[in-house]
Design a protein around this motif. Structure first.
Motif, PDB file in Angstrom:
ATOM      1  N   THR A 291       0.845  -1.197   0.000  1.00 15.58           N
ATOM      2  CA  THR A 291       0.000   0.000   0.000  1.00 15.58           C
ATOM      3  C   THR A 291       0.882   1.249   0.000  1.00 15.58           C
ATOM      4  O   THR A 291       0.467   2.317   0.428  1.00 15.58           O
ATOM      5  N   GLY A 292       2.133   1.089  -0.451  1.00 14.91           N
ATOM      6  CA  GLY A 292       3.043   2.237  -0.562  1.00 14.91           C
ATOM      7  C   GLY A 292       2.495   3.237  -1.574  1.00 14.91           C
ATOM      8  O   GLY A 292       1.574   2.924  -2.339  1.00 14.91           O
ATOM      9  N   THR A 293       3.076   4.432  -1.604  1.00 16.83           N
ATOM     10  CA  THR A 293       2.520   5.517  -2.427  1.00 16.83           C
ATOM     11  C   THR A 293       2.369   5.129  -3.896  1.00 16.83           C
ATOM     12  O   THR A 293       1.300   5.311  -4.491  1.00 16.83           O
ATOM     13  N   ALA A 294       3.437   4.558  -4.485  1.00 16.41           N
ATOM     14  CA  ALA A 294       3.382   4.236  -5.918  1.00 16.41           C
ATOM     15  C   ALA A 294       2.262   3.238  -6.194  1.00 16.41           C
ATOM     16  O   ALA A 294       1.513   3.367  -7.172  1.00 16.41           O
ATOM     17  N   CYS A 331       5.732  -0.656   0.490  1.00 16.63           N
ATOM     18  CA  CYS A 331       6.765  -0.789  -0.545  1.00 16.63           C
ATOM     19  C   CYS A 331       7.510  -2.116  -0.495  1.00 16.63           C
ATOM     20  O   CYS A 331       8.179  -2.439   0.481  1.00 16.63           O
ATOM     21  N   LEU A 332       7.354  -2.850  -1.574  1.00 10.54           N
ATOM     22  CA  LEU A 332       8.045  -4.133  -1.701  1.00 10.54           C
ATOM     23  C   LEU A 332       9.282  -3.989  -2.578  1.00 10.54           C
ATOM     24  O   LEU A 332       9.935  -4.968  -2.918  1.00 10.54           O
ATOM     25  N   GLY A 333       9.564  -2.750  -2.959  1.00 10.54           N
ATOM     26  CA  GLY A 333      10.790  -2.499  -3.723  1.00 10.54           C
ATOM     27  C   GLY A 333      10.654  -2.780  -5.208  1.00 10.54           C
ATOM     28  O   GLY A 333      11.658  -2.909  -5.904  1.00 10.54           O
ATOM     29  N   CYS A 334       9.427  -2.908  -5.709  1.00 10.95           N
ATOM     30  CA  CYS A 334       9.263  -3.124  -7.155  1.00 10.95           C
ATOM     31  C   CYS A 334       8.094  -2.258  -7.617  1.00 10.95           C
ATOM     32  O   CYS A 334       7.117  -2.759  -8.189  1.00 10.95           O
ATOM     33  N   CYS A 335       8.206  -0.961  -7.340  1.00 13.66           N
ATOM     34  CA  CYS A 335       7.100  -0.016  -7.544  1.00 13.66           C
ATOM     35  C   CYS A 335       6.594  -0.012  -8.988  1.00 13.66           C
ATOM     36  O   CYS A 335       5.408   0.219  -9.232  1.00 13.66           O
ATOM     37  N   ALA A 336       7.498  -0.278  -9.963  1.00 14.34           N
ATOM     38  CA  ALA A 336       7.090  -0.222 -11.368  1.00 14.34           C
ATOM     39  C   ALA A 336       6.017  -1.263 -11.679  1.00 14.34           C
ATOM     40  O   ALA A 336       5.276  -1.135 -12.649  1.00 14.34           O
ATOM     41  N   PRO A 339      -0.039  -1.977  -8.836  1.00 12.09           N
ATOM     42  CA  PRO A 339      -0.045  -2.427  -7.448  1.00 12.09           C
ATOM     43  C   PRO A 339       0.435  -3.879  -7.345  1.00 12.09           C
ATOM     44  O   PRO A 339       0.092  -4.695  -8.186  1.00 12.09           O
ATOM     45  N   VAL A 340       1.209  -4.160  -6.313  1.00  7.11           N
ATOM     46  CA  VAL A 340       1.883  -5.454  -6.231  1.00  7.11           C
ATOM     47  C   VAL A 340       1.378  -6.292  -5.067  1.00  7.11           C
ATOM     48  O   VAL A 340       1.102  -5.773  -3.984  1.00  7.11           O
ATOM     49  N   MET A 341       1.307  -7.602  -5.325  1.00  4.54           N
ATOM     50  CA  MET A 341       1.010  -8.557  -4.253  1.00  4.54           C
ATOM     51  C   MET A 341       2.137  -9.594  -4.263  1.00  4.54           C
ATOM     52  O   MET A 341       2.635  -9.955  -5.330  1.00  4.54           O
TER      53      MET A 341
HETATM   54  S1  FES Z   1       5.136   1.321  -3.464  1.00  2.98           S
HETATM   55 FE1  FES Z   1       4.499  -0.671  -3.859  1.00  2.98          FE
HETATM   56  S2  FES Z   1       6.268  -1.704  -4.415  1.00  2.98           S
HETATM   57 FE2  FES Z   1       6.944   0.274  -3.958  1.00  2.98          FE
END
Ligand code: FES
Length: 364
Positions: A291-294, A331-336, A339-341
Motif C-alpha cells: 500500500t506504498g505511495t506508488a 513498498c516491496l521495492g518493485c514499484c514499477a 499495485p503489487v502482491m
Molecule cells: S510502493 Fe508498492 S512496491 Fe513500492
C-alpha cells in the motif's frame, strides 16, 4: 555479552575479523551471533572509547560502528579508527532518519551503511562486500586456525523427562518427582491453547491445540539437538523454528530458553529485532499487498479489497485453517509493477479476481 577491555586484551594477538561497536547490547549480540555463525571472528564493544582500544588491539579488517552513541560519537570514532588502523574497512549502522549523516560518514571512509532494523542477510551482505573490498585493497587475510567449539551440552534430564511427559499428555501423573514442573508447564501450555482456540474461533478444540503445541515442542527440540545445544547458534535455531512452524510460539521460546539455559528476555530481544521472525501465529502462506505511495496511486486499495474477498479475511488476519496470513506492507521495492502482491516469494502485478482464485487454488 559485551566484550570488556580485559577480554579485548586477552584476544590480543588472536585478532578479529570484525569489531562491532554499538551501545545497544542486543545489536552487538545479534551481529556477533550472525557473523560468527558465518565464520567471522567477531568482538563487540559498548562505546567508542572501548571500541577504539579494541580496534587497536585486534586490528580487524572490518568494523561496524553505530553512529549514535553516548560519549564518543560514531563519526568521531570512525575518523580516529582509520588513523589507528588505516587498513580497516568501516560500515556505519544508523537508525531511520540519520541517513544523511550516514552518507556524510561515507565521505570520511565508511564503505557502506545499514539502517536499523536490519536482517541477518543484510548484515552478512554488507560485511561480505567490505571483506572483498579489504581483500582487493590489502590482500587476503592470513589463514587462522579454526577454534574448537566447546561441547556445550545442556543438562537434559529434567527437560527430557518433561518432553516425554508432554508426549504422553493425559498420563502425566506417572511422571513421579517431575510432576510439579511438568504440571506447571502443562498449565501454561493449556492457557496458551485456550488463547489460540479463541483467536481462531474455536475451529479446533483445546485438546487438539495442546497436542499441536506438544508437536511444536518436538520440532523445536529436534532443531536444538541438530545445533548441538550451542548457545551461539541461537539465531540459526530461531530461523529454523520460524521456517518449520511459520512463527515463534511462546511455548517454543520457553523451551529454547530452558534447553540452552538462556534468559527468555534475551531470546525475545533477538526475536523482536529481526523482521524475519514472527511472534504471531502465521498461516502456511504469507500474502502481502503493497500500500506504498506508488502502488496506492495505481489502485492498491482495490487490490486490497479483491484479495480480502478471495481469501475471506481482512489484512492482519489469518484464516481458520492456518493456510493464509494476509498483511499490507509499505513498498516491496518493485514499484514499477504496482499495485503489487507477493505470496511467499512470488510477486504478482495487479492480479484480477480470477488470477487470485487461481493463485489460491495453487496454494491448496
Ligand atoms: S510502493 Fe508498492 S512496491 Fe513500492
Amino acid at each position: 555479552r559485551m566484550d570488556t577491555m580485559n577480554e579485548s586484551s586477552a584476544l590480543r594477538g588472536k585478532g578479529a575479523d570484525v569489531v562491532v561497536i554499538d551501545d545497544e547490547e542486543s545489536i552487538c549480540e545479534g551481529c556477533r551471533q550472525t557473523l560468527e555463525a558465518d565464520g567471522y571472528y567477531t568482538a563487540t564493544a559498548p562505546d567508542g572509547i572501548q571500541g577504539l582500544q579494541m580496534i587497536q588491539d585486534l586490528q580487524p579488517r572490518v568494523i561496524l560502528v553505530d553512529l549514535k552513541m553516548p560519549g564518543m560519537s560514531g563519526t568521531e570514532l570512525l575518523s580516529q579508527a582509520v588513523q589507528v588502523v588505516p587498513t580497516v574497512v568501516p560500515i556505519v549502522i544508523t537508525g531511520y532518519g540519520s541517513i544523511d549523516t550516514a552518507v556524510e560518514t561515507m565521505k570520511i571512509g565508511a564503505s557502506d551503511f545499514i539502517t536499523k532494523p536490519f536482517t541477518p542477510e543484510k548484515l552478512l551482505g554488507s560485511v561480505k562486500r567490505a571483506m572483498s573490498l579489504s581483500e582487493a585493497r590489502y590482500g587476503a587475510p592470513a589463514v587462522k586456525p579454526v577454534p574448537a567449539e566447546p561441547a556445550e551440552k545442556a543438562e537434559l534430564t529434567r527437560e527430557a523427562a518433561l518432553l516425554q511427559g508432554l508426549q504422553a499428555v493425559g498420563e502425566f501423573c506417572s511422571l513421579g518427582y517431575e510432576k510439579r514442573e511438568f504440571l506447571a508447564e502443562l498449565r501454561r501450555i493449556e492457557a496458551e491453547a485456550e488463547e489460540h482456540a479463541a483467536s481462531i474461533g474455536h475451529a479446533k478444540t483445546k485438546r487438539e491445540i495442546v497436542l499441536e503445541m506438544v508437536r511444536d515442542l518436538q520440532v523445536v527440540d529436534e532443531i536444538i539437538q541438530k545445533h548441538a545445544f550451542k548457545k551461539n547458534a541461537l539465531i540459526q535455531i530461531l530461523l529454523d523454528v520460524q521456517n518449520e512452524l511459520n512463527w515463534l510460539p511462546a511455548h517454543g521460546l520457553r523451551w529454547i530458553a530452558a534447553r540452552l539455559n538462556i534468559p527468555e528476555a534475551e531470546i525475545y530481544r533477538i526475536a523482536n529485532f529481526y523482521e524475519a521472525f514472527s511472534l504471531e501465529r502465521r498461516g502456511k502462506h504469507l500474502v502481502q499487498v503493497c500500500t506504498g505511495t506508488a502502488c496506492h496511486v495505481r489502485g492498491a486499495p482495490k487490490l486490497v479489497d479483491r484479495v480480502a474477498q478471495v481469501l475471506g479475511i481482512q489484512p492482519g488476519e489469518t484464516d481458520r485453517d492456518m493456510k493464509f496470513t494476509y498483511q499490507t506492507v509499505h513498498c516491496l521495492g518493485c514499484c514499477a509493477l504496482g499495485p503489487v502482491m507477493v505470496v511467499d516469494d512470488t510477486y504478482y502485478s495487479d492480479p484480477s479476481v480470477k488470477d487470485l482464485e487461481k493463485i489460491k487454488e495453487a496454494c491448496n
